[in-house]
Motif scaffolding. Structure first.
Motif, PDB file in Angstrom:
ATOM      1  N   VAL A   1      -9.931 -14.560   9.498  1.00 36.85           N
ATOM      2  CA  VAL A   1     -10.097 -13.842   8.236  1.00 36.85           C
ATOM      3  C   VAL A   1     -10.251 -14.873   7.127  1.00 36.85           C
ATOM      4  CG1 VAL A   1      -9.126 -12.155   6.646  1.00 36.85           C
ATOM      5  CG2 VAL A   1      -8.629 -11.974   9.102  1.00 36.85           C
ATOM      6  N   THR A   2     -11.407 -14.906   6.479  1.00 37.37           N
ATOM      7  CA  THR A   2     -11.582 -15.810   5.344  1.00 37.37           C
ATOM      8  C   THR A   2     -11.124 -15.108   4.073  1.00 37.37           C
ATOM      9  OG1 THR A   2     -13.853 -15.160   4.801  1.00 37.37           O
ATOM     10  CG2 THR A   2     -13.569 -16.829   6.510  1.00 37.37           C
ATOM     11  N   GLY A   3     -10.712 -15.904   3.092  1.00 40.11           N
ATOM     12  CA  GLY A   3     -10.098 -15.308   1.906  1.00 40.11           C
ATOM     13  C   GLY A   3      -8.842 -14.554   2.296  1.00 40.11           C
ATOM     14  N   GLY A   4      -8.196 -15.041   3.350  1.00 43.28           N
ATOM     15  CA  GLY A   4      -7.063 -14.327   3.936  1.00 43.28           C
ATOM     16  C   GLY A   4      -5.817 -14.314   3.086  1.00 43.28           C
ATOM     17  N   GLY A   5      -5.761 -15.154   2.054  1.00 47.38           N
ATOM     18  CA  GLY A   5      -4.591 -15.163   1.194  1.00 47.38           C
ATOM     19  C   GLY A   5      -4.643 -14.141   0.083  1.00 47.38           C
ATOM     20  N   GLY A   6      -5.795 -13.513  -0.121  1.00 43.14           N
ATOM     21  CA  GLY A   6      -5.937 -12.525  -1.179  1.00 43.14           C
ATOM     22  C   GLY A   6      -5.519 -11.133  -0.726  1.00 43.14           C
ATOM     23  N   ALA A   7      -5.659 -10.174  -1.624  1.00 49.19           N
ATOM     24  CA  ALA A   7      -5.179  -8.816  -1.346  1.00 49.19           C
ATOM     25  C   ALA A   7      -5.910  -8.180  -0.175  1.00 49.19           C
ATOM     26  CB  ALA A   7      -5.326  -7.954  -2.600  1.00 49.19           C
ATOM     27  N   ILE A   8      -7.249  -8.210  -0.193  1.00 44.91           N
ATOM     28  CA  ILE A   8      -7.998  -7.590   0.897  1.00 44.91           C
ATOM     29  C   ILE A   8      -7.845  -8.400   2.179  1.00 44.91           C
ATOM     30  CG2 ILE A   8     -10.308  -7.001   1.722  1.00 44.91           C
ATOM     31  CD1 ILE A   8     -11.063  -6.278  -1.133  1.00 44.91           C
ATOM     32  N   GLY A   9      -7.932  -9.720   2.070  1.00 41.83           N
ATOM     33  CA  GLY A   9      -7.784 -10.567   3.260  1.00 41.83           C
ATOM     34  C   GLY A   9      -6.440 -10.375   3.933  1.00 41.83           C
TER      35      GLY A   9
ATOM     36  N   LEU B   1      -7.636 -17.992   6.881  1.00 41.96           N
ATOM     37  CA  LEU B   1      -8.283 -19.090   6.175  1.00 41.96           C
ATOM     38  C   LEU B   1      -8.301 -18.789   4.681  1.00 41.96           C
ATOM     39  CD1 LEU B   1      -9.375 -19.176   9.161  1.00 41.96           C
ATOM     40  CD2 LEU B   1     -11.438 -20.234   8.237  1.00 41.96           C
ATOM     41  N   ASP B   2      -7.901 -19.779   3.893  1.00 45.37           N
ATOM     42  CA  ASP B   2      -7.950 -19.611   2.442  1.00 45.37           C
ATOM     43  C   ASP B   2      -7.944 -20.989   1.805  1.00 45.37           C
ATOM     44  OD1 ASP B   2      -7.290 -16.971   0.513  1.00 45.37           O
ATOM     45  OD2 ASP B   2      -6.949 -18.918  -0.438  1.00 45.37           O
ATOM     46  N   ARG B   3      -8.592 -21.088   0.663  1.00 42.45           N
ATOM     47  CA  ARG B   3      -8.573 -22.358  -0.070  1.00 42.45           C
ATOM     48  C   ARG B   3      -7.162 -22.702  -0.511  1.00 42.45           C
ATOM     49  NH1 ARG B   3     -12.489 -22.488  -5.137  1.00 42.45           N
ATOM     50  NH2 ARG B   3     -11.025 -20.851  -5.748  1.00 42.45           N
TER      51      ARG B   3
ATOM     52  N   LEU C   1      -1.976 -18.169  12.429  1.00 42.17           N
ATOM     53  CA  LEU C   1      -2.302 -19.555  12.096  1.00 42.17           C
ATOM     54  C   LEU C   1      -2.865 -19.622  10.691  1.00 42.17           C
ATOM     55  CD1 LEU C   1      -2.888 -22.556  12.995  1.00 42.17           C
ATOM     56  CD2 LEU C   1      -5.126 -21.706  13.757  1.00 42.17           C
ATOM     57  N   ALA C   2      -2.321 -20.504   9.854  1.00 39.89           N
ATOM     58  CA  ALA C   2      -2.819 -20.705   8.490  1.00 39.89           C
ATOM     59  C   ALA C   2      -3.672 -21.968   8.449  1.00 39.89           C
ATOM     60  CB  ALA C   2      -1.661 -20.822   7.510  1.00 39.89           C
ATOM     61  N   ILE C   3      -4.838 -21.865   7.828  1.00 39.44           N
ATOM     62  CA  ILE C   3      -5.737 -23.014   7.722  1.00 39.44           C
ATOM     63  C   ILE C   3      -6.246 -23.104   6.288  1.00 39.44           C
ATOM     64  CG2 ILE C   3      -7.842 -24.117   8.545  1.00 39.44           C
ATOM     65  CD1 ILE C   3      -7.611 -22.526  11.108  1.00 39.44           C
ATOM     66  N   ALA C   4      -6.087 -24.272   5.672  1.00 40.84           N
ATOM     67  CA  ALA C   4      -6.670 -24.507   4.355  1.00 40.84           C
ATOM     68  C   ALA C   4      -8.163 -24.737   4.537  1.00 40.84           C
ATOM     69  CB  ALA C   4      -6.019 -25.714   3.695  1.00 40.84           C
ATOM     70  N   CYS C   5      -8.984 -23.943   3.880  1.00 41.24           N
ATOM     71  CA  CYS C   5     -10.435 -24.075   4.074  1.00 41.24           C
ATOM     72  C   CYS C   5     -11.187 -23.582   2.853  1.00 41.24           C
ATOM     73  CB  CYS C   5     -10.874 -23.285   5.313  1.00 41.24           C
ATOM     74  SG  CYS C   5     -12.649 -23.395   5.653  1.00 41.24           S
ATOM     75  N   ASP C   6     -12.002 -24.453   2.287  1.00 36.38           N
ATOM     76  CA  ASP C   6     -12.951 -24.070   1.249  1.00 36.38           C
ATOM     77  C   ASP C   6     -14.226 -23.667   1.980  1.00 36.38           C
ATOM     78  OD1 ASP C   6     -14.882 -23.874  -0.696  1.00 36.38           O
ATOM     79  OD2 ASP C   6     -14.332 -25.730  -1.731  1.00 36.38           O
ATOM     80  N   VAL C   7     -14.526 -22.371   2.012  1.00 39.08           N
ATOM     81  CA  VAL C   7     -15.638 -21.895   2.833  1.00 39.08           C
ATOM     82  C   VAL C   7     -17.000 -22.309   2.293  1.00 39.08           C
ATOM     83  CG1 VAL C   7     -14.421 -19.966   3.905  1.00 39.08           C
ATOM     84  CG2 VAL C   7     -15.510 -19.643   1.669  1.00 39.08           C
ATOM     85  N   THR C   8     -17.029 -22.914   1.112  1.00 39.33           N
ATOM     86  CA  THR C   8     -18.301 -23.437   0.607  1.00 39.33           C
ATOM     87  C   THR C   8     -18.576 -24.843   1.118  1.00 39.33           C
ATOM     88  OG1 THR C   8     -17.355 -24.384  -1.430  1.00 39.33           O
ATOM     89  CG2 THR C   8     -18.026 -22.060  -1.498  1.00 39.33           C
ATOM     90  N   ASP C   9     -17.619 -25.422   1.827  1.00 44.66           N
ATOM     91  CA  ASP C   9     -17.753 -26.770   2.378  1.00 44.66           C
ATOM     92  C   ASP C   9     -18.022 -26.646   3.876  1.00 44.66           C
ATOM     93  OD1 ASP C   9     -17.242 -29.299   3.569  1.00 44.66           O
ATOM     94  OD2 ASP C   9     -15.948 -29.879   1.908  1.00 44.66           O
TER      95      ASP C   9
ATOM     96  N   LEU D   1     -12.754 -17.374  19.842  1.00 41.05           N
ATOM     97  CA  LEU D   1     -12.809 -16.439  18.721  1.00 41.05           C
ATOM     98  C   LEU D   1     -13.588 -15.205  19.157  1.00 41.05           C
ATOM     99  CD1 LEU D   1     -12.214 -16.057  15.615  1.00 41.05           C
ATOM    100  CD2 LEU D   1     -14.563 -16.842  15.245  1.00 41.05           C
ATOM    101  N   ASP D   2     -13.118 -14.033  18.741  1.00 37.44           N
ATOM    102  CA  ASP D   2     -13.787 -12.778  19.091  1.00 37.44           C
ATOM    103  C   ASP D   2     -14.268 -11.994  17.881  1.00 37.44           C
ATOM    104  OD1 ASP D   2     -13.113 -13.047  21.941  1.00 37.44           O
ATOM    105  OD2 ASP D   2     -11.065 -12.738  21.237  1.00 37.44           O
ATOM    106  N   ILE D   3     -13.581 -12.147  16.752  1.00 37.46           N
ATOM    107  CA  ILE D   3     -13.877 -11.336  15.574  1.00 37.46           C
ATOM    108  C   ILE D   3     -13.838 -12.226  14.337  1.00 37.46           C
ATOM    109  CG2 ILE D   3     -13.141  -9.375  14.162  1.00 37.46           C
ATOM    110  CD1 ILE D   3     -11.539  -8.472  16.749  1.00 37.46           C
ATOM    111  N   LEU D   4     -14.822 -12.093  13.497  1.00 35.40           N
ATOM    112  CA  LEU D   4     -14.824 -12.771  12.197  1.00 35.40           C
ATOM    113  C   LEU D   4     -14.800 -11.720  11.105  1.00 35.40           C
ATOM    114  CD1 LEU D   4     -15.248 -15.127  10.173  1.00 35.40           C
ATOM    115  CD2 LEU D   4     -17.720 -14.760  10.487  1.00 35.40           C
ATOM    116  N   ALA D   5     -13.847 -11.801  10.196  1.00 34.85           N
ATOM    117  CA  ALA D   5     -13.831 -10.986   8.981  1.00 34.85           C
ATOM    118  C   ALA D   5     -14.166 -11.922   7.825  1.00 34.85           C
ATOM    119  CB  ALA D   5     -12.473 -10.326   8.781  1.00 34.85           C
ATOM    120  N   SER D   6     -15.448 -11.980   7.475  1.00 37.64           N
ATOM    121  CA  SER D   6     -15.922 -12.875   6.421  1.00 37.64           C
ATOM    122  C   SER D   6     -15.726 -12.174   5.086  1.00 37.64           C
ATOM    123  CB  SER D   6     -17.392 -13.227   6.653  1.00 37.64           C
ATOM    124  OG  SER D   6     -17.824 -14.203   5.743  1.00 37.64           O
ATOM    125  N   ASN D   7     -14.631 -12.506   4.429  1.00 38.98           N
ATOM    126  CA  ASN D   7     -14.155 -11.724   3.293  1.00 38.98           C
ATOM    127  C   ASN D   7     -14.125 -12.499   1.985  1.00 38.98           C
ATOM    128  OD1 ASN D   7     -12.389  -9.613   1.912  1.00 38.98           O
ATOM    129  ND2 ASN D   7     -10.977 -11.363   2.005  1.00 38.98           N
ATOM    130  N   ALA D   8     -14.072 -13.823   2.048  1.00 34.25           N
ATOM    131  CA  ALA D   8     -13.909 -14.615   0.827  1.00 34.25           C
ATOM    132  C   ALA D   8     -15.050 -14.366  -0.147  1.00 34.25           C
ATOM    133  CB  ALA D   8     -13.831 -16.099   1.178  1.00 34.25           C
TER     134      ALA D   8
END
Length: 691
Positions: free
Chosen positions: A449-457, A474-476, A491-499, A517-524
């Motif tokens: 889950v990208t942007g996983g630290g936000g409300a929707i993520g 995943l979250d910046r 699992l928590a991963i620091a990730c800037d998805v623009t990089d 990996l089976d599912i990607l929630a591209s949310n950021a």
């Protein structure tokens, strides 16, 4: 091995539990049980057991003599008094007079004599504890003792090391017959401090908790000393392998772990030919000098597949591991690993058929998938229905590596017979330890889950975890990612998805951690505003980097892993209502979102033939990062309505939440024959409806 018994600690536990009404005997039993359980060289994951004979009141208030014995499958390292259910001792001892006792009757009789009818099932070895006269009895699966006795001449080796200090019991499957035989052997030498159970483990006993525990430490230490004598070199290595590094090709470096793991995971999956669905497993990787020495051995297929080191392991590791070739070329490794896994499963089916016929055809086959995989040059994988199960399998595999290595250093490792392994694997009393129920809908699947630290993520992560998925967040903002990951045991991963480099590293880490990996929630994403004819190129490019190219970066990496697994997958994109119903001054946000909607359709088109689906969620007015309290207040004021009316300004007249969006993501995953679809989550906005 050193004793870790500390009298002050023991007395402190007696005092603490005494305040809760727990007897001194039981408190001391808990203390030394935890000492044993805390050492993986003695006990792992529900193995081993302990007991104390004492007195307690029954439900009628009468004082009776009882055996407090570890509950079946309980974790000795963290056991509490309730984990040692009390059973009426006199009734258990009466059973010794019987000529035979079925497993089912044994369980029923033990439960019938529980002081607390709501207590867990007593250990499958309860009768062995009951038939011995000693107050405290300890049982472990010491790796050193197993190395000594898992030999063709293991009984003779044990006799040489222990003399008359230990009775030696031939291999018998746990239960009534073993309990009777163990008692007979003890009674032939009542000066013995314990029993060696051939190819199974060790019992020690004493009049006090400390005495039984320290006898265990002493006897294991003697086994360790014996293993240090007369050792010879083991595991002559196969032809030298290159080290693992990025790249890799035939004759070059080995594949990296992140490249090899999805191939192993995909090979160890079952496909339902009717539905096309895959039954996957989660992976846990281990390596190190001892493991590499083991898996790199030229004779690894002999000693690694000779059987389990103790019958207790078979329910979690099966009786032998999958052994594959070294990963020196991606395509060749995929082909050879797929073939090896197919051969493993066919061999398992034949093994089951042989022994089920011997048992009258009454058993139901468990899944034939391996639970341990050995990869020369890399290490080993534990496989399981969850990350927890995979870790358990890996822990037991590491213990097996240590046991077999030491056994081969002084002799030749030998397990119990194949028939005995089958009887243990399909023994209902052992299977009951696993407590396996029906899988949740997303069990065995891995989601990022990208942007996983936000409300929707965060809502997406929690919704997927609640349905059984393993979740990488995943979250910046690493702190936010950690908070969400902790709540879903992920699992928590620091990730800037623009990089792009950070994205590749993040997805590599997911593959290394879970196997694929089976599912990607591209949310950021983030909202950029301005009139489209006046906005600067810098702002527009910044928005495209986050709201379009970041989706492409993560989707590319997800597909990279999914293709290696060859078990399909699902890509999910948060496109927002702006992709369909652009708002005034929101062009810098809506245009890249519209491009992302087209991106989703292209992924659906290009990768549908290999089972990778792509769908999108079109949401609007979700309280959270993009729609901050200040923005809500400003929008409501501009429209001359209350904040509540603004948030509920849709056909249904109610606010849509992050949880609603998460459920839309979830339903798109569960709709296994749906791809290139858009799910609208806005309470009803005709202008944003796809048409």
């Amino acid at each position: 091995m050193q004793s870790r018994f500390v009298k002050a600690d023991a007395e402190a536990m007696v005092a603490r539990y005494g305040e809760a009404g727990v007897s001194r005997d039981l408190a001391l039993r808990v203390y030394t049980t935890r000492l044993l359980g805390a050492d993986p060289r003695l006990v792992l994951h529900g193995g081993g057991n302990t007991s104390v004979k004492t007195r307690t009141g029954d439900l009628m208030g009468r004082e009776v003599e009882v055996l407090c014995v570890k509950g079946s499958g309980a974790d000795m390292a963290a056991i509490e008094p309730a984990g040692l259910p009390a059973v009426r001792l006199a009734e258990l001892r009466e059973l010794r007079a019987r000529e035979a006792l079925s497993d089912e009757d044994m369980v029923r009789l033990q439960r019938a004599n529980l002081i607390d009818p709501m207590a867990p099932n007593p250990s499958v070895e309860t009768l062995l504890h009951a038939f011995l006269p000693h107050k405290f009895v300890d049982h472990t699966h010491s790796t050193a003792v197993l190395s000594l006795i898992d030999q063709p001449d293991g009984e003779a080796r044990a006799a040489e090391v222990y003399g008359s200090r230990m009775g030696i019991v031939p291999y018998i499957m746990p239960g009534f017959s073993l309990a009777k035989k163990a008692a007979e052997i003890y009674e032939a030498n009542t000066a013995a401090h314990g029993l060696i159970l051939h190819k199974h483990g060790i019992f020690t006993f004493g009049d006090s908790a400390q005495e039984a525990y320290e006898r265990m430490i002493e006897m294991v230490t003697l086994a360790e000393a014996a293993l240090r004598r007369g050792r010879h070199a083991v595991f002559a290595s196969a032809p030298a392998l290159p080290s693992a590094a990025s790249g890799g090709g035939k004759g070059e470096a080995l594949l990296r772990l992140a490249e090899a793991a999805p191939i192993v995971r995909g090979a160890c999956a079952l496909k339902d030919t009717a539905s096309g669905a895959h039954r996957r497993l989660i992976l846990e990787f281990r390596s190190g000098d001892a493991i590499l020495n083991f898996v790199n051995g030229a004779d690894v297929k002999r000693y690694a597949t000779a059987g389990v080191v103790t019958p207790d392991h078979t329910i979690r590791t099966k009786n032998w591991p999958l052994v594959v070739e070294a990963p020196q070329n991606g395509e060749e490794f995929a082909a050879s690993t797929t073939a090896a896994a197919a051969a493993f499963m066919e061999n398992y089916r034949r093994y089951f058929a042989r022994h089920n016929a011997r048992c009258g055809g009454i058993k139901t086959m468990l899944d034939p998938l391996p639970r341990v995989a050995l990869v020369p040059g890399l290490g080993l994988f534990g496989l399981g229905r969850s990350k927890k199960e995979a870790r358990i399998a890996a822990d037991l595999a590491e213990a097996a590596v240590e046991t077999i290595t030491d056994a081969e250093a002084v002799g030749r490792f030998e397990s119990i017979s194949e028939a005995d392994m089958f009887d243990c694997e399909y023994w209902s009393l052992e299977q009951a330890k696993l407590g396996q129920g029906r899988d949740k809908p997303l069990a065995r699947r891995i989601v990022a889950v990208t942007g996983g630290g936000g409300a929707i993520g965060a809502a997406i992560a929690r919704a997927f975890a609640a349905e059984g998925a393993e979740v990488a967040v995943l979250d910046r903002d690493l702190a936010s990612a950690k908070a969400v990951a902790q709540s879903v045991k992920g699992l928590a991963i620091a990730c800037d998805v623009t990089d792009a480099l950070q994205v590749q590293a993040a997805f590599d880490r997911i593959a290394e951690t879970y196997g694929g990996l089976d599912i990607l929630a591209s949310n950021a994403g983030a909202a950029f505003t301005g009139k489209i004819g006046e906005v600067s190129d810098a702002v527009l490019r910044q928005s495209f980097e986050l709201n379009f190219f970041a989706h492409q970066h993560v989707a590319q990496n997800a597909v990279r892993i999914m293709l290696a697994q060859q078990t399909g997958g699902c890509l999910l994109f948060n496109v927002s209502k702006q992709a369909l119903n652009p708002g005034a001054d929101f062009g810098p946000y809506g245009v890249p979102k519209a491009a992302t909607l087209a991106l989703m359709r292209q992924y659906a088109l290009d990768y549908g033939p290999v089972g990778i689906r792509a769908n999108a969620v079109n949401a609007d007015r979700i309280r959270g990062g993009l729609l901050s309290p200040d923005m809500i207040a400003a929008r409501a004021k501009a429209r001359g309505v209350s904040e509540a009316d603004y948030m509920g300004g849709n056909l249904l007249g109610r606010e849509v939440t992050a949880g609603d969006v998460a459920q839309a993501f979830l339903q798109l995953v569960l709709a296994r024959n749906t791809t290139a679809a858009i799910a609208t989550v806005d309470g009803g906005n005709i202008a944003a409806a796809p048409r």
